[in-house]
Structures are given as C-alpha cells and as structure tokens.
Design a protein around this motif. Structure first.
Motif, PDB file in Angstrom:
ATOM      1  N   ARG A 125     -18.302  -6.301 -32.187  1.00  0.00           N
ATOM      2  CA  ARG A 125     -17.315  -6.793 -31.218  1.00  0.00           C
ATOM      3  C   ARG A 125     -16.014  -6.003 -31.289  1.00  0.00           C
ATOM      4  N   LYS A 126     -15.629  -5.598 -32.492  1.00  0.00           N
ATOM      5  CA  LYS A 126     -14.421  -4.786 -32.627  1.00  0.00           C
ATOM      6  C   LYS A 126     -14.592  -3.434 -31.955  1.00  0.00           C
ATOM      7  N   GLU A 127     -15.775  -2.811 -32.089  1.00  0.00           N
ATOM      8  CA  GLU A 127     -16.027  -1.538 -31.428  1.00  0.00           C
ATOM      9  C   GLU A 127     -16.039  -1.690 -29.914  1.00  0.00           C
ATOM     10  N   GLU A 128     -16.599  -2.789 -29.422  1.00  0.00           N
ATOM     11  CA  GLU A 128     -16.628  -2.991 -27.983  1.00  0.00           C
ATOM     12  C   GLU A 128     -15.234  -3.232 -27.421  1.00  0.00           C
ATOM     13  N   GLU A 129     -14.401  -3.890 -28.188  1.00  0.00           N
ATOM     14  CA  GLU A 129     -13.009  -4.057 -27.751  1.00  0.00           C
ATOM     15  C   GLU A 129     -12.288  -2.721 -27.694  1.00  0.00           C
ATOM     16  N   ALA A 130     -12.609  -1.817 -28.623  1.00  0.00           N
ATOM     17  CA  ALA A 130     -11.960  -0.502 -28.623  1.00  0.00           C
ATOM     18  C   ALA A 130     -12.375   0.328 -27.412  1.00  0.00           C
ATOM     19  N   HIS A 131     -13.598   0.136 -26.874  1.00  0.00           N
ATOM     20  CA  HIS A 131     -14.016   0.886 -25.693  1.00  0.00           C
ATOM     21  C   HIS A 131     -13.214   0.481 -24.462  1.00  0.00           C
ATOM     22  N   SER A 148     -14.642  -3.770 -20.612  1.00  0.00           N
ATOM     23  CA  SER A 148     -15.001  -5.153 -20.246  1.00  0.00           C
ATOM     24  C   SER A 148     -16.418  -5.503 -20.667  1.00  0.00           C
ATOM     25  N   SER A 149     -16.801  -5.105 -21.859  1.00  0.00           N
ATOM     26  CA  SER A 149     -18.124  -5.449 -22.380  1.00  0.00           C
ATOM     27  C   SER A 149     -18.176  -6.937 -22.725  1.00  0.00           C
ATOM     28  N   GLY A 209     -25.261   0.418 -32.806  1.00  0.00           N
ATOM     29  CA  GLY A 209     -24.372   1.137 -31.895  1.00  0.00           C
ATOM     30  C   GLY A 209     -24.979   1.243 -30.508  1.00  0.00           C
ATOM     31  N   ARG A 210     -24.220   1.798 -29.594  1.00  0.00           N
ATOM     32  CA  ARG A 210     -24.696   1.980 -28.234  1.00  0.00           C
ATOM     33  C   ARG A 210     -25.726   3.105 -28.181  1.00  0.00           C
ATOM     34  N   TRP A 211     -26.812   2.876 -27.464  1.00  0.00           N
ATOM     35  CA  TRP A 211     -27.776   3.949 -27.228  1.00  0.00           C
ATOM     36  C   TRP A 211     -27.205   4.937 -26.208  1.00  0.00           C
ATOM     37  N   ASP A 212     -26.732   4.450 -25.095  1.00  0.00           N
ATOM     38  CA  ASP A 212     -26.029   5.265 -24.104  1.00  0.00           C
ATOM     39  C   ASP A 212     -24.556   4.866 -24.161  1.00  0.00           C
ATOM     40  N   SER A 213     -23.726   5.779 -24.640  1.00  0.00           N
ATOM     41  CA  SER A 213     -22.316   5.440 -24.847  1.00  0.00           C
ATOM     42  C   SER A 213     -21.576   5.148 -23.551  1.00  0.00           C
ATOM     43  N   LYS A 214     -22.136   5.539 -22.417  1.00  0.00           N
ATOM     44  CA  LYS A 214     -21.472   5.287 -21.142  1.00  0.00           C
ATOM     45  C   LYS A 214     -21.745   3.886 -20.603  1.00  0.00           C
ATOM     46  N   GLU A 215     -22.742   3.212 -21.159  1.00  0.00           N
ATOM     47  CA  GLU A 215     -23.092   1.866 -20.717  1.00  0.00           C
ATOM     48  C   GLU A 215     -22.588   0.843 -21.727  1.00  0.00           C
ATOM     49  N   GLN A 216     -22.467  -0.401 -21.283  1.00  0.00           N
ATOM     50  CA  GLN A 216     -22.009  -1.468 -22.163  1.00  0.00           C
ATOM     51  C   GLN A 216     -23.069  -1.798 -23.208  1.00  0.00           C
ATOM     52  N   TRP A 217     -22.579  -2.305 -24.346  1.00  0.00           N
ATOM     53  CA  TRP A 217     -23.507  -2.674 -25.408  1.00  0.00           C
ATOM     54  C   TRP A 217     -24.304  -3.904 -24.998  1.00  0.00           C
ATOM     55  N   SER A 218     -25.580  -3.883 -25.314  1.00  0.00           N
ATOM     56  CA  SER A 218     -26.463  -5.016 -25.034  1.00  0.00           C
ATOM     57  C   SER A 218     -27.695  -4.868 -25.914  1.00  0.00           C
TER      58      SER A 218
END
Length: 578
Positions: free
Chosen positions: A444-450, A453-454, A491-500
C-alpha cells in the motif's frame, strides 16, 4: 563592415534666384556605388582612454585605389630586365680586437660547441623518423588512457564490493534484529500479534510431533504418545493463557492512562506559519484534575500521611455528585483510611486500592462527571444512533458495533466478530498473519508513492494476500525461487498499470527494484516465463472475480483470458532454491 565609395558623376540643377537665401547655393545629385572590400583593413595603431579604458584605432582610407596597368611595351626592355646593384662599405665606429690563447693566457673552451656533420637524411627518411616518434607518443597516450580507464573500473569494483559487503552486513543485522525481536515477543508477549506468533509456533510444534509419532509408533504406543502430546499441548496453552492475562492487565493500565491523557489534552490549532495554538477549556481543566487524582491514587510508595491526604482529596472531589458510584467510592475511601489508622500493611490493602482505582476510573469515564470523556468513549450518548451500527454475532450471540466485525473482500454477511474469529483461529488453524500484514502495508505504501489512484491494494485483506502468496505463487520468488518470506514482496507486473492480484509478481525486494526499471516486460522476459505468469494471473482473476468489491476493477483483457473450470483443483509446489 568596410565600405568603399566611388564618385561616378555630379549633375547640377538650375538655380532659382527668386527664392530667398539661394543666391549662392548649388544643389546637385551624386550617384554613389558601394562596393564590399575584398581585403582586410590594415591596423594602423591607436590609443586607449586612460580613465574609461576604451580603445580607439586609427582610421584608414576606404576608397579603393585604381589599379595601374603597366605599359606592356616596356616589359621587354633592357632596363626592365637588368638588376641594378649597388655596393656600399660599412665600418664600425670603434676598433675591435680578438684574443687568442697563448703562453701565459688561458681561455676556457667550455662554452664552445663542437658541430660534427652527420649522415645525409632524405625526405622519406625524415618523415619515417617523425612517424615513428608520433607512434611512440600515441602509444604512451593510449597507455595513459587505458590506465585511467582501468583505474576507474578498479574504483567502481571496489565501490561495488564495499556496497555489497555493506548490504550483506545490513541484511545480516536486520535478520539478527528480527530474530531477537521475535524471541523477545515470544518470551514477553504483549499484543495480539505476539500471541498469534505463539499459537502458530505451538501448531508447528504439534504437527512435527504428530508426524514423528505417526512415522515411528503404531498401535497402543501411538495412542499413549498422542495422549502425552495432548497433555503437553494443554500445558502450553495454559501457560500462554497466563501470559495473556498478565499482558491484558498491563495493557489495560496503559489504556486507562492513555484515555485520561486524551481527555486532558488542550485544544490545538495549527497556524499558517506552522506554529500551534493551545487552549484549555473548563472541560479539559476538569479532565486534568481527574487525571492527576487518578495518577496519585495509583502511585505506590506513599507514606501513611500522604495516602490520607490523597483519600481526602478524592472524597472531596467525588462528593460534588451524589449517586451510587460516588457513595461507593466514599465508603471504600473511608474504609482504607480506617485501616491505615490501624497500621494495616500495604500488601493487605492491595485489593481495596484496586477497587478504589477501578471505581474512580469509571467515574472519570462518565460524561456527567467528566464532560470531555464524551468525545472519546465508544458508546455514543444518543441511543437512536445505535440502530444501524450494531449487528448480531452468531458465535458469542451478542449485539456488537460494526467496528468489532472483520469483513473480508468476499463477505456478504457480518458473520462472526473479531473475538470469535480469533478464538476459532487459535483453536483450529492457528494462522499467523503478521508477516502478510507487514507485506500488505509495504504494498500500500508503494501504491501511494505511484500516485495513480490505485484502489485494489486497499481493498484486499491479510487473508487474501496469504492466499495470493501461498496458493497462487507457491510462496517463492518467480525468478530465483527464494522462499524467505521476509525478503519476498508482490510488485507490479506491468508498472504502467495499477496493482491488482492479476497484475502482480512475487519477487524478492532486490529483484523488484530491477523489475521496475524494465520498459517492456514482454521484450525482457522469455515466452515460457510470460506464459507461467499469465497463468497465475488467470488463477488469481478466477478466485477474486467472485468478490463484488473487485469485480468492477477487472480489466477487459483479463476478462478475455480463458479461465479454469470451477471444479479444477490447482496444485502449487515449491521449487528448492538453487
């Protein structure tokens, strides 16, 4: 730009003598041809201003002189082809003489130079000799460049080795601190997570013992070993329960003091310049008075006279309100004062003082006696506000507020409360989700840094992340097969897409840093590896698609992937790290 002006002609116009002032004036038009100078203007010197320092150059004529063509008839005459020479003798004004070495006169020949003629050198030999010297110079120059490049590589290698050594030391220190912290948490458990670790360790020990008994014994010996194992497990559970009760008492005392500190805190405002403004209200002053009294009555090591003064202050404070609670406090305070006058030891008064402190804390929590407490108690003062926020627990058969229920992403009903879920977990599975709780916090901390709006990372719970790590990815890194749970992260598989769950990959922390630097994962990884990752994404999508909170976040390209049949069982196995 230097310009030359050449006058081609002058035309005079007729004068008008009738005009005043034009009796002597002549007006004419001059045709001027401007040509660009083809030669540089010569520098004729100049001067510099002594005060300002400005330089001024002498000017030269800009008009090009007409070229004189020599007479062709005189080019082949004797005067043009004969060189006129003149001889002129010149003698110094003073006489000069030279001195030669002779007997009685010594002249040193040290500054003399002896020049010996060498072998004649042709132009090819000269150029060859110069080329050889140039090659020698180039070899030394290239050697210096190569040496500087190698020195740079050596410095980079030393820095890399030093960094790797520091990383090894840092990781070892973190591992030692984590082991030490876990050992301290197991020896002195204080929080719910600490007791989850103990119950999880107990379950691991029970499974190992059960496996050893099943493999080494049979028949009556196996039954006796199982009975002995059950007795040991009951003793360990009782020991954990005693630690839990002691920790509950300590935590309860800390919670009481924290509650009183919150009620006694002054009102704070943050100014535009970053400063804070504090103000005490009558309610906060009342809360501060009650806090000081509570801290005093729970203080140990007071003398008899000091304790009597404290009880007198307590009685005068609670007598302001007449009710059953205040009468009980006054009655207990009088009883302790009577026992103190009879010189009763402190050990015999422990239970009485505990009752007094508990009743007085209840007095401090009552909004009628402490108005500031109304802002911090969980139960609201308006009973009508409880209609839609209380739910029935099927486990303990009680009506509890909504905050006491833990809902997962696939929950459709309230189910059991947190207390019943914890009791069921400690009695059956004894899972420890502390590790996944920390992993989810880091995600969640990494998603906030991106900052894109993940949302999906904030919808899943620790149990969902546990299923994703253990069942979908097999609990090991997809690249190195590392199974250290403290080094793994999603981690994200595709860094351009949101984490899921269908756009993630389980890697170590160092591997995630390198993975995030890739521009296109489909060009960086092999086709077989990409196929395996996509298969796990399909499994995650098939599991999480039944959750209403995550169904709307599914991407169209993920929905188009073929899904396994509902009755298909997925088997994941761990590959040992090489």
């Amino acid at each position: 730009m230097d310009l030359h002006v050449q006058v081609l002609g002058v035309v005079e116009e007729p004068r008008d003598d009738s005009l005043p002032g034009n009796s002597q004036a002549q007006v004419g038009h001059t045709s001027v041809k401007v040509e660009r100078a083809k030669q540089a203007k010569p520098f004729l010197g100049g001067y510099r201003h002594g005060i300002t320092g400005v330089e001024y150059h002498h000017a030269t004529a800009q008009t090009m002189s007409n070229r004189r063509h020599p007479d062709q008839s005189k080019l082949r005459e004797r005067d043009a082809q004969t060189v006129v020479s003149r001889n002129k003798y010149q003698q110094v004004t003073a006489d000069a003489a030279t001195q030669m070495q002779k007997t009685g006169c010594y002249i040193s020949n040290c500054p003399d130079k002896i020049i010996i003629s060498q072998k004649y050198e042709t132009a090819d030999e000269y150029h060859k000799r110069i080329l050889g010297k140039i090659i020698v110079l180039q070899s030394y120059w290239r050697r210096w460049l190569a040496k500087r490049y190698v020195d740079g590589l050596r410095r980079d290698k030393l820095k890399r080795d030093e960094w790797e050594m520091q990383e090894v030391i840092r990781k070892q220190k973190e591992r030692d601190d984590r082991i030490k912290r876990e050992f301290e948490r197991r020896m002195n458990p204080k929080t719910k997570e600490d007791f989850d670790i103990l119950y999880h360790a107990l379950e691991m020990w029970r499974q190992d013992e059960l496996k050893h008994i099943n493999s080494s014994t049979s028949g009556p010996e196996r039954k006796a070993a199982l009975c002995e194992l059950l007795e040991k497990e009951a003793e360990l559970i009782a020991s954990i329960g005693r630690h839990k009760n002691a920790a509950h008492e300590n935590n309860r005392e800390g919670e009481m003091k924290a509650f009183l500190e919150k009620t006694a805190a002054p009102k704070r405002w943050y100014a535009f310049d970053g400063g804070t403004t504090e103000m005490d209200t009558p309610y906060t002053l009342r809360a501060q008075q009650l806090r000081d009294i509570y801290n005093t009555i729970t203080l140990k090591g007071l003398s008899r006279d000091e304790r009597l003064d404290v009880l007198l202050t307590l009685k005068s404070t609670v007598k302001e309100h007449d009710c059953t609670l205040t009468r009980d406090i006054v009655q207990l305070a009088d009883r302790e004062a009577d026992l103190l006058m009879r010189k009763t030891p402190d050990a015999a008064l422990y239970g009485l003082r505990k009752r007094i402190s508990s009743l007085f804390f209840q007095y401090c929590k009552t909004p009628l006696f402490n108005p500031e407490a109304a802002r911090h108690i969980k139960i609201p003062q308006d009973p009508m506000s409880l209609c839609n926020s209380f739910y029935y627990c099927r486990g303990c058969c009680q009506y509890l507020p909504s905050t006491d229920f833990e809902l997962s992403t696939n929950s459709k009903v309230t189910g059991h409360c947190r207390s019943c879920c914890d009791m069921d977990n400690r009695a059956r599975a004894r899972l420890d989700l502390t590790l996944y709780r920390g992993m989810l916090a880091s995600i969640r901390k990494e998603e906030e840094a991106h900052g894109d709006s993940s949302r999906v990372a904030f919808l899943i719970q620790e149990s969902d992340l546990c299923y994703l790590v253990e069942d979908i990815w097999g609990g090991q890194s997809a690249l190195s097969a590392s199974d250290d749970p403290y080094e793994l992260t999603l981690g994200r598989w595709d860094s351009k897409e949101q984490w899921s769950p269908w756009n993630c990959i389980l890697l170590t922390k160092d591997e995630v840093v390198g993975h995030n630097r890739l521009d296109d994962v489909h060009e960086s990884y092999g086709a077989e590896f990409i196929r395996k990752v996509n298969h796990r994404h399909v499994l995650a999508k098939n599991h999480f698609s039944s959750m209403p909170a995550l169904e709307k976040h599914l991407e169209p390209k993920i929905k188009a992937l073929p899904l396994p049949r509902p009755k298909e069982h997925v088997i994941s196995a761990r590959v040992p790290a090489t």
